[in-house]
Design a protein around this motif. Structure first.
Motif, short mmCIF file in Angstrom:
data_model
loop_
_atom_site.label_atom_id
_atom_site.label_comp_id
_atom_site.label_asym_id
_atom_site.label_seq_id
_atom_site.Cartn_x
_atom_site.Cartn_y
_atom_site.Cartn_z
N HIS A 58 0.87 -1.17 0.00
CA HIS A 58 0.00 0.00 0.00
C HIS A 58 0.91 1.22 0.00
O HIS A 58 1.67 1.44 0.94
N GLU B 15 -3.66 6.02 -1.98
CA GLU B 15 -3.37 4.62 -1.64
C GLU B 15 -3.36 3.78 -2.91
O GLU B 15 -4.41 3.48 -3.48
N CYS C 166 -0.82 -2.60 -4.78
CA CYS C 166 -0.10 -3.16 -5.92
C CYS C 166 0.97 -4.14 -5.44
O CYS C 166 1.25 -4.26 -4.25
N PHE D 25 -3.90 -3.19 -8.13
CA PHE D 25 -5.24 -3.66 -7.77
C PHE D 25 -6.19 -2.50 -7.56
O PHE D 25 -7.34 -2.53 -7.98
N ARG D 26 -5.73 -1.45 -6.89
CA ARG D 26 -6.48 -0.23 -6.69
C ARG D 26 -5.53 0.97 -6.86
O ARG D 26 -4.40 0.89 -6.38
N PRO D 27 -5.91 2.05 -7.50
CA PRO D 27 -7.16 2.27 -8.24
C PRO D 27 -7.22 1.36 -9.48
O PRO D 27 -6.21 1.11 -10.13
N ARG D 28 -8.40 0.90 -9.81
CA ARG D 28 -8.61 -0.11 -10.83
C ARG D 28 -8.11 0.33 -12.21
O ARG D 28 -7.51 -0.45 -12.93
N ARG D 29 -8.38 1.56 -12.58
CA ARG D 29 -8.12 1.97 -13.95
C ARG D 29 -6.81 2.73 -14.12
O ARG D 29 -6.51 3.20 -15.21
N TRP D 30 -6.03 2.88 -13.05
CA TRP D 30 -4.78 3.62 -13.18
C TRP D 30 -3.69 2.73 -13.73
O TRP D 30 -3.39 1.68 -13.18
#
Length: 254
Positions: A126, A139, A142, A180-185
Motif C-alpha cells: 500500500h 493509496e 499493488c 489492484f487499486r485504483p482499478r483503472r490507473w
C-alpha cells in the motif's frame, strides 16, 4: 586518432576469450590512463560497469557478449578503433534514489534504468504517491511501482506494461506493477524534473523493498526519486545501430 583503450569484461568464458583477442590486437592501458572504456558482456554487466566507473567520466563503448545487449554494440574483432572514432555519443542522466528504512537509516543510490519498489511478502503493498510534494494517489494497492528513465523504459518498465520513452524526450515513466487499486490507473508520463516520493503505508504488516538498478534496500518507509543534476555517463554506439533508433524500433516489435 589512436585511442587509449581500457577493457572491462564480464566473468564468462565468451567475454574472457573476446577480451584476450582484443588486447592481443589493440593492446590496452590501465583505467586511470584510458580515454575510453570498452565493456564486454551484456546489459547487466554494462550497468555494473557504469556504476563502478562513473567517477572517471570516460565514454563507454559496449560490445554484446551476453544474453541481452540493448545497451551494447555488436561484437567484432576488426576495426575497433575506427568504430569507436565514428561512434555516436548518447548522454544518460541517472535517477537519484534516497530510501529511508524502518530503522531510520537513509541510503542513496543511482539508477540508469529504473527505481522499483516491490512487496516483500504475500501481502500487497500500500503506497502513497506524491509528485513535487503533492499527493496524486492516496493509496496505491499493488505488487510494486517503478520510475524509469528513457534508456530504461524498454527494460523492466516495458515488462510491466509501461510506455516506451523516446531518448532525449526529458521524460520519466511512472508505472505500477500488478495494480489492484485504483482499478483503472495504469501509470503516468512525467517531466524529467519531477520529484517523486513514495510513502509506504503500514510498512510493518506490508513490508516493501526499493531497488535502484541492482542495489536493493529492504524495509523502506519512504523513497524519494529525482533525476540527478550532477552526474551523467556517455555511451558510444555505432551509427547504424544507435540507442535512439533501437528505442524507436522497439515500439514496432510484435
Amino acid at each position: 586518432m589512436s585511442r587509449r583503450i581500457a577493457f572491462v569484461a564480464a566473468q564468462t568464458g565468451e567475454a574472457a576469450a573476446a577480451h584476450a583477442a582484443l588486447v592481443a590486437r589493440y593492446g590496452e592501458v590501465p583505467l586511470d590512463q584510458a580515454d575510453v572504456i570498452v565493456a564486454l558482456g551484456g546489459d547487466g554487466f554494462m550497468l555494473r560497469s557504469l556504476h563502478r566507473h562513473m567517477a572517471r567520466a570516460l565514454p563507454v563503448y559496449g560490445m554484446k557478449l551476453g544474453t541481452v545487449g540493448f545497451l551494447m554494440n555488436q561484437y567484432g574483432l576488426d576495426e575497433l578503433e575506427s568504430r569507436i572514432e565514428h561512434a555516436q555519443p548518447t548522454v544518460l542522466r541517472p535517477l537519484l534514489m534516497e530510501a529511508v528504512t524502518e530503522a531510520g537509516s537513509s541510503t542513496t543510490s543511482l539508477a540508469f534504468n529504473e527505481v522499483s519498489l516491490l512487496r516483500q511478502t504475500k501481502q500487497a503493498a500500500h503506497v502513497r504517491v506524491l509528485l513535487n510534494g503533492v499527493a496524486k494517489i492516496e493509496e496505491l494497492v499493488c505488487d510494486g511501482v517503478l520510475v524509469s528513465t528513457t534508456a530504461g523504459s524498454t527494460a523492466y518498465n516495458l515488462s510491466a506494461h509501461g510506455p516506451i520513452l523516446p531518448l532525449g524526450s526529458q521524460l520519466l515513466a511512472l508505472t505500477p506493477i500488478s495494480p489492484f487499486r485504483p482499478r483503472r490507473w495504469r501509470g503516468a508520463i512525467l517531466p524529467a524534473i519531477t520529484e517523486v516520493k513514495f510513502e509506504i503505508l503500514d510498512p510493518y504488516k506490508r513490508p516493501v523493498s526499493a531497488t535502484a538498478d541492482s542495489h536493493e534496500v529492504r524495509d523502506v518507509t519512504e523513497v524519494h526519486i529525482r533525476e540527478s543534476r550532477e552526474q551523467t555517463v556517455t555511451l558510444l554506439f555505432d551509427p547504424e545501430h544507435n540507442l535512439e533508433e533501437r528505442i524507436l524500433n522497439e515500439q514496432f516489435e510484435l
